[in-house]
Write a protein that holds these residues in place. Sequence first.
Motif, short mmCIF file in Angstrom:
data_model
loop_
_atom_site.label_atom_id
_atom_site.label_comp_id
_atom_site.label_asym_id
_atom_site.label_seq_id
_atom_site.Cartn_x
_atom_site.Cartn_y
_atom_site.Cartn_z
N GLY A 194 0.83 -1.46 0.14
CA GLY A 194 0.27 0.07 -0.49
C GLY A 194 0.49 0.96 0.00
O GLY A 194 2.13 1.46 1.07
N ASP A 195 0.72 2.01 -1.16
CA ASP A 195 0.92 3.38 -1.24
C ASP A 195 0.54 4.81 -0.12
O ASP A 195 0.10 5.74 -0.70
CB ASP A 195 0.71 3.90 -2.74
CG ASP A 195 2.81 4.31 -2.91
OD1 ASP A 195 2.91 5.07 -1.78
OD2 ASP A 195 2.03 5.71 -3.75
N HIS A 196 0.87 4.69 1.36
CA HIS A 196 0.14 5.11 1.80
C HIS A 196 1.20 5.57 2.99
O HIS A 196 1.90 4.23 3.45
CB HIS A 196 -1.67 5.37 2.34
CG HIS A 196 -1.67 3.61 2.88
ND1 HIS A 196 -1.86 2.52 1.99
CD2 HIS A 196 -1.48 3.44 4.15
CE1 HIS A 196 -2.16 1.04 2.72
NE2 HIS A 196 -1.80 1.79 4.30
N ILE A 197 0.41 5.84 4.01
CA ILE A 197 1.42 6.84 5.15
C ILE A 197 -0.01 6.81 6.04
O ILE A 197 -0.75 6.79 5.94
CB ILE A 197 1.56 8.22 5.60
CG1 ILE A 197 2.74 8.15 4.55
CG2 ILE A 197 2.29 8.55 6.63
CD1 ILE A 197 4.18 7.23 5.13
N ILE A 198 0.21 5.15 7.66
CA ILE A 198 -0.72 5.91 8.73
C ILE A 198 -0.08 6.71 9.66
O ILE A 198 0.56 6.48 10.31
CB ILE A 198 -0.37 3.41 9.20
CG1 ILE A 198 -0.94 3.32 7.88
CG2 ILE A 198 -1.61 3.65 10.19
CD1 ILE A 198 -0.10 2.10 8.30
N TYR A 199 -1.31 7.75 10.47
CA TYR A 199 -0.80 8.50 11.71
C TYR A 199 -1.61 7.97 12.54
O TYR A 199 -2.84 7.50 12.61
CB TYR A 199 -1.63 9.44 11.21
CG TYR A 199 -1.21 10.45 11.94
CD1 TYR A 199 0.40 10.49 12.05
CD2 TYR A 199 -1.99 11.35 12.98
CE1 TYR A 199 0.57 11.36 13.76
CE2 TYR A 199 -1.80 11.79 14.09
CZ TYR A 199 -0.43 12.00 14.02
OH TYR A 199 0.45 13.30 15.25
N LEU A 200 -1.02 7.62 13.70
CA LEU A 200 -1.62 6.63 15.04
C LEU A 200 -2.14 7.82 15.76
O LEU A 200 -2.92 7.65 17.10
CB LEU A 200 -0.45 5.56 15.70
CG LEU A 200 -0.04 5.01 15.10
CD1 LEU A 200 0.55 3.95 15.37
CD2 LEU A 200 -1.10 4.45 14.27
N GLY A 201 -1.39 8.77 15.89
CA GLY A 201 -1.80 9.99 17.03
C GLY A 201 -0.36 9.96 18.11
O GLY A 201 1.05 9.01 17.42
N TRP B 284 -5.88 0.04 -2.82
CA TRP B 284 -4.21 -0.30 -1.94
C TRP B 284 -3.51 0.95 -2.18
O TRP B 284 -3.16 1.85 -1.08
CB TRP B 284 -3.30 -0.86 -1.29
CG TRP B 284 -4.21 -2.34 -0.75
CD1 TRP B 284 -5.68 -3.20 -1.48
CD2 TRP B 284 -4.13 -2.99 0.41
NE1 TRP B 284 -5.35 -4.05 -0.50
CE2 TRP B 284 -4.66 -4.04 0.31
CE3 TRP B 284 -3.68 -2.33 1.59
CZ2 TRP B 284 -4.59 -4.47 1.83
CZ3 TRP B 284 -3.07 -2.85 2.33
CH2 TRP B 284 -4.36 -4.64 3.34
N ASN B 285 -3.92 1.59 -3.01
CA ASN B 285 -3.30 2.59 -3.53
C ASN B 285 -4.10 3.89 -3.70
O ASN B 285 -3.39 5.61 -4.37
CB ASN B 285 -1.82 2.18 -4.77
CG ASN B 285 -1.14 1.43 -4.34
OD1 ASN B 285 -0.59 1.83 -3.93
ND2 ASN B 285 -1.11 0.28 -5.66
N LYS C 137 -7.18 10.92 3.32
CA LYS C 137 -6.62 11.38 2.52
C LYS C 137 -6.57 10.98 0.72
O LYS C 137 -5.14 9.96 1.05
CB LYS C 137 -5.33 12.83 2.87
CG LYS C 137 -4.76 13.82 1.83
CD LYS C 137 -4.02 14.44 2.73
CE LYS C 137 -3.46 15.44 1.68
NZ LYS C 137 -2.02 16.46 2.23
N LYS C 138 -7.39 11.86 -0.26
CA LYS C 138 -6.84 10.58 -1.55
C LYS C 138 -5.97 11.31 -1.66
O LYS C 138 -5.27 12.42 -1.59
CB LYS C 138 -8.11 11.50 -1.94
CG LYS C 138 -9.18 10.32 -1.89
CD LYS C 138 -10.27 10.82 -3.04
CE LYS C 138 -11.14 10.12 -2.32
NZ LYS C 138 -12.76 10.41 -3.76
N LYS C 139 -4.61 10.90 -3.67
CA LYS C 139 -3.85 10.80 -3.65
C LYS C 139 -4.38 12.13 -4.56
O LYS C 139 -5.11 12.22 -5.18
CB LYS C 139 -3.57 10.19 -4.52
CG LYS C 139 -2.22 9.10 -4.02
CD LYS C 139 -1.62 7.96 -4.27
CE LYS C 139 -0.88 7.08 -3.84
NZ LYS C 139 0.02 5.43 -4.45
N LYS C 140 -3.43 13.15 -5.01
CA LYS C 140 -4.05 14.40 -6.32
C LYS C 140 -3.72 13.31 -7.25
O LYS C 140 -2.46 13.08 -7.76
CB LYS C 140 -2.73 14.71 -5.49
CG LYS C 140 -2.75 15.92 -4.74
CD LYS C 140 -2.02 17.08 -4.20
CE LYS C 140 -2.61 18.04 -3.05
NZ LYS C 140 -1.16 19.07 -2.79
#
Length: 262
Positions: A196-203, A242-243, A259-262
Amino acid sequence: MKQKLKDTLRIVLCVVLAVYVILAMTSFNNPKETHPVCGKVTINIEDESTNGFLSAGEIKRILERNRLYPFKKRMADVNPRDIEDKLKDSPFVKTAQCYKTTDGCVNISITQRLPIIRVKNIRGEDYYLDDHGGIMPNSSYTSDLIIATGYITKWYARRYLSLLAIEIMKDEFWRNQIVQINIRPDLGVELVPRVGDHIIYLGSLPQTKYINRRKALIAGFMATKLDRLEKFYKYGLSQAGWNKYSCIDLEFDNQIICKKKK
C-alpha cells in the motif's frame, strides 16, 4: 562379640565409602589431575542463525584479545568466572556460562540479546533496541528489522518506541506489514506499510512515568489502532484499492480520515 564385629565392619565400610566419595568429587572438580591441558573448546550460541550478532568465531576473538581463550592452556589456569564476566561485557550477550570437564574440555554457552527495531534518527544516530528497551550499537546485522526514523531521543526510544515495537512484533501480520516507524517533532507516530502506497498516522503514544502503567497504556493504544486499521484494510481498501489514499489517519476515536492522492 559378634555385634561389636558388625559395628566395626559397618564403621569401616562407612569410612571407605566416604573416602571414595571425597576422591571422586576431587577428581571431578580438578580436571588437571586427569587432563592437565585444555584440548577442546566448545562454544554454543543460542539462536545464532536467528539473531546473527554473534558467532563462535567472534566469541573466540573476544577471548583471545583478552588472553582468556582456554585452548592449550593448563586447566588449572582456566577460570570459568573470568570468561563469563568478559563475555557479559559485550553489548550483544544476554547470558554467558562456562564450565570445565574432566576430559580437558571447556564449554561455553551464550544467549544473545534480541534486537527488535533499528533506529536511524534525525541526528544521524544508528543503533538497535532489544526486547527489553536496551540500546545495542550498530553492527553488521542484516535481518529485516523495522526501521525507526525521525525525532527519536534515546530516552524516548527506551521508554516508548521499544514498547510500540513490541506490540507490532506480537502479531505476524503487522510484523510483516510494517517496515518503518517515523516519529514527528510533536511525537506523533507514523507507520509505513510494506503493501500500500500510504502513510498510517496513529497520533501520539500515551505517556506516564510509571513503567507498568506505560506498558498497559501502549498495549491498549496499539491494540485499538491496529484493530481499526485491520478492519479498514478488510472492508475499505479491499474495495477502494490499496493505492487510492496517501494518508490514513487513525488519531481520533470512532473515525478514520483518509486523504486521497492528488
